[in-house]
Scaffold this motif. Structure first.
Motif, PDB file in Angstrom:
ATOM      1  N   GLY A  20      16.384 -32.130 -12.022  1.00 33.19           N
ATOM      2  CA  GLY A  20      17.316 -31.180 -11.308  1.00 33.19           C
ATOM      3  C   GLY A  20      17.263 -29.719 -11.750  1.00 33.19           C
ATOM      4  O   GLY A  20      16.410 -29.348 -12.611  1.00 33.19           O
ATOM      5  N   ILE A  21      17.736 -28.837 -10.985  1.00 34.57           N
ATOM      6  CA  ILE A  21      17.854 -27.326 -11.381  1.00 34.57           C
ATOM      7  C   ILE A  21      19.282 -26.918 -11.720  1.00 34.57           C
ATOM      8  O   ILE A  21      20.284 -27.303 -11.365  1.00 34.57           O
ATOM      9  N   PRO A  22      19.230 -26.131 -13.059  1.00 35.20           N
ATOM     10  CA  PRO A  22      20.499 -25.909 -13.598  1.00 35.20           C
ATOM     11  C   PRO A  22      21.207 -25.026 -12.732  1.00 35.20           C
ATOM     12  O   PRO A  22      20.719 -24.264 -11.755  1.00 35.20           O
ATOM     13  N   GLU A  23      22.400 -25.021 -12.426  1.00 37.29           N
ATOM     14  CA  GLU A  23      23.360 -24.321 -11.566  1.00 37.29           C
ATOM     15  C   GLU A  23      23.038 -22.985 -11.664  1.00 37.29           C
ATOM     16  O   GLU A  23      23.098 -22.355 -10.596  1.00 37.29           O
ATOM     17  N   GLN A  24      22.878 -22.275 -12.635  1.00 36.00           N
ATOM     18  CA  GLN A  24      22.737 -20.864 -12.856  1.00 36.00           C
ATOM     19  C   GLN A  24      21.404 -20.532 -12.154  1.00 36.00           C
ATOM     20  O   GLN A  24      21.124 -19.313 -11.835  1.00 36.00           O
ATOM     21  N   ASN A  25      20.526 -21.330 -11.914  1.00 38.09           N
ATOM     22  CA  ASN A  25      19.314 -20.855 -11.357  1.00 38.09           C
ATOM     23  C   ASN A  25      18.910 -21.309  -9.908  1.00 38.09           C
ATOM     24  O   ASN A  25      18.055 -21.228  -9.208  1.00 38.09           O
ATOM     25  N   ARG A  26      19.947 -21.971  -9.338  1.00 41.81           N
ATOM     26  CA  ARG A  26      19.861 -22.576  -8.026  1.00 41.81           C
ATOM     27  C   ARG A  26      19.719 -21.557  -6.623  1.00 41.81           C
ATOM     28  O   ARG A  26      19.053 -21.737  -6.001  1.00 41.81           O
ATOM     29  N   ASP A  27      20.241 -20.357  -6.874  1.00 46.05           N
ATOM     30  CA  ASP A  27      19.829 -19.491  -6.007  1.00 46.05           C
ATOM     31  C   ASP A  27      18.609 -18.860  -6.014  1.00 46.05           C
ATOM     32  O   ASP A  27      17.609 -18.385  -5.357  1.00 46.05           O
ATOM     33  N   PHE A  30      14.738 -19.949  -4.915  1.00 48.02           N
ATOM     34  CA  PHE A  30      14.416 -19.786  -3.422  1.00 48.02           C
ATOM     35  C   PHE A  30      13.892 -18.330  -3.484  1.00 48.02           C
ATOM     36  O   PHE A  30      13.487 -17.965  -2.363  1.00 48.02           O
ATOM     37  N   MET A  31      13.939 -17.522  -4.413  1.00 49.11           N
ATOM     38  CA  MET A  31      13.425 -16.185  -4.528  1.00 49.11           C
ATOM     39  C   MET A  31      11.778 -16.394  -4.546  1.00 49.11           C
ATOM     40  O   MET A  31      11.412 -17.072  -5.351  1.00 49.11           O
ATOM     41  N   PRO A  32      11.048 -15.471  -3.709  1.00 48.41           N
ATOM     42  CA  PRO A  32       9.558 -15.550  -3.992  1.00 48.41           C
ATOM     43  C   PRO A  32       8.854 -15.172  -5.491  1.00 48.41           C
ATOM     44  O   PRO A  32       9.797 -14.479  -6.179  1.00 48.41           O
TER      45      PRO A  32
END
Length: 61
Positions: A20-27, A30-32
């Motif tokens: 999984g992806i840590p919550e603080q990195n979830r947005d 998706f950045m380039p």
């Protein structure tokens, strides 16, 4: 991954058992050009999820 068609639509199911992806990195993921600590610096440039998100957002509802 499985896919099936019904009522003129296609349904795709993906099951992921990864860490999984840590919550603080979830947005941020998706950045380039984001690799988020990926150790392999020769594979990819971090555009896959950014492009996928934009394609989905561009689709009509």
């Amino acid at each position: 991954m499985t896919a099936d068609a019904a009522d003129g639509a296609v349904r795709i199911r993906v099951v992921d058992h990864g860490p999984g992806i840590p919550e603080q990195n979830r947005d941020r993921v998706f950045m380039p050009f984001q690799r988020l600590g990926d150790r392999q610096t020769t594979d990819g440039v971090g555009l896959g999820l950014a492009l996928s998100r934009r394609l989905v957002e561009a689709m009509p509802e």
